[in-house]
Design a protein around this motif. Structure first.
Motif, short mmCIF file in Angstrom:
data_model
loop_
_atom_site.label_atom_id
_atom_site.label_comp_id
_atom_site.label_asym_id
_atom_site.label_seq_id
_atom_site.Cartn_x
_atom_site.Cartn_y
_atom_site.Cartn_z
N UNK A 122 0.83 -1.20 0.00
CA UNK A 122 0.00 0.00 0.00
C UNK A 122 0.87 1.25 0.00
N UNK A 123 0.28 2.33 -0.44
CA UNK A 123 0.97 3.62 -0.40
C UNK A 123 1.06 4.09 1.05
N UNK A 124 2.27 4.44 1.50
CA UNK A 124 2.46 4.84 2.89
C UNK A 124 2.97 6.27 2.97
N UNK A 125 2.50 6.97 3.99
CA UNK A 125 2.92 8.34 4.20
C UNK A 125 4.29 8.40 4.87
N UNK A 126 5.15 9.29 4.39
CA UNK A 126 6.50 9.44 4.91
C UNK A 126 6.68 10.75 5.67
N UNK A 127 6.22 11.82 5.08
CA UNK A 127 6.44 13.13 5.68
C UNK A 127 5.48 14.12 5.05
N UNK A 128 5.10 15.14 5.84
CA UNK A 128 4.27 16.20 5.28
C UNK A 128 4.57 17.51 5.97
N UNK A 129 4.13 18.58 5.32
CA UNK A 129 4.47 19.93 5.76
C UNK A 129 3.29 20.84 5.53
N UNK A 130 3.01 21.71 6.51
CA UNK A 130 1.94 22.69 6.35
C UNK A 130 2.53 23.95 5.72
N UNK A 131 1.90 24.43 4.67
CA UNK A 131 2.46 25.60 3.99
C UNK A 131 2.27 26.88 4.79
N UNK A 132 1.30 26.90 5.70
CA UNK A 132 1.03 28.13 6.46
C UNK A 132 2.14 28.43 7.46
N UNK A 133 2.56 27.40 8.21
CA UNK A 133 3.57 27.66 9.25
C UNK A 133 4.74 26.66 9.23
N UNK A 134 4.81 25.88 8.16
CA UNK A 134 5.93 24.95 7.96
C UNK A 134 6.07 23.91 9.07
N UNK A 135 4.98 23.56 9.72
CA UNK A 135 5.02 22.43 10.66
C UNK A 135 5.27 21.15 9.87
N UNK A 136 6.12 20.29 10.41
CA UNK A 136 6.46 19.06 9.70
C UNK A 136 6.05 17.82 10.48
N UNK A 137 5.79 16.77 9.77
CA UNK A 137 5.41 15.48 10.34
C UNK A 137 6.25 14.41 9.64
N UNK A 138 6.65 13.39 10.40
CA UNK A 138 7.45 12.32 9.83
C UNK A 138 6.96 10.96 10.32
N UNK A 139 7.00 10.01 9.43
CA UNK A 139 6.77 8.62 9.82
C UNK A 139 8.03 8.11 10.52
N UNK A 140 7.86 7.23 11.50
CA UNK A 140 8.98 6.84 12.35
C UNK A 140 10.17 6.29 11.57
N UNK A 141 9.93 5.53 10.52
CA UNK A 141 11.05 4.87 9.84
C UNK A 141 11.95 5.83 9.07
N UNK A 142 11.50 7.06 8.87
CA UNK A 142 12.33 8.02 8.11
C UNK A 142 12.84 9.17 8.98
#
Length: 126
Positions: free
Chosen positions: A44-64
């Motif tokens: 399946x397609x898995x999420x790795x990382x994402x970023x909010x354009x408004x305030x540049x908050x970042x999120x990461x999946x544990x393996x990366x």
């Protein structure tokens, strides 16, 4: 027409690095979330990382965490994924996608993504 265009994939040896780019066009990026996803063969397609354009908050999946870094060039709206210490299990097609800021805390879930890019192949092999 809303589009996301990925680039930067390729073949790299284990331990190497690549930087992927995601260029949005045709829609406002003022307050959205842009994420990077990976789909390995047969998985399946898995999420790795994402970023909010408004305030540049970042999120990461544990393996990366600690290996991948997401960032944005505010002048061009391009979102990058810097990938270091690549492993064979990082092989797959990498997609960027966007969602509304309401879903920021769920941005690693593919079901909230509205627009997908066409994908770019990353192969980690010796």
């Amino acid at each position: 027409q809303a589009q996301l265009v990925e680039s930067g994939g390729g073949l790299v040896q284990p331990g190497g690095s690549l930087r992927l780019s995601c260029e949005p066009s045709g829609f406002s990026v003022r307050d959205i979330v842009i994420g990077w996803f990976r789909q390995a063969p047969g998985k399946d397609r898995e999420g790795l990382s994402c970023l909010t354009t408004y305030d540049a908050t970042t999120y990461y999946e544990d393996s990366v965490k600690g290996r991948f870094t997401i960032s944005r060039d505010s002048a061009t709206n391009t979102v990058y994924l810097q990938m270091n210490s690549l492993k064979p299990e990082d092989t797959g097609v990498y997609y960027c996608g966007d969602t509304i800021s309401t879903f920021r805390d769920m941005c690693l879930k593919s079901r909230v993504i509205g627009t997908w890019g066409q994908g770019t192949q990353v192969t980690v092999s010796s």
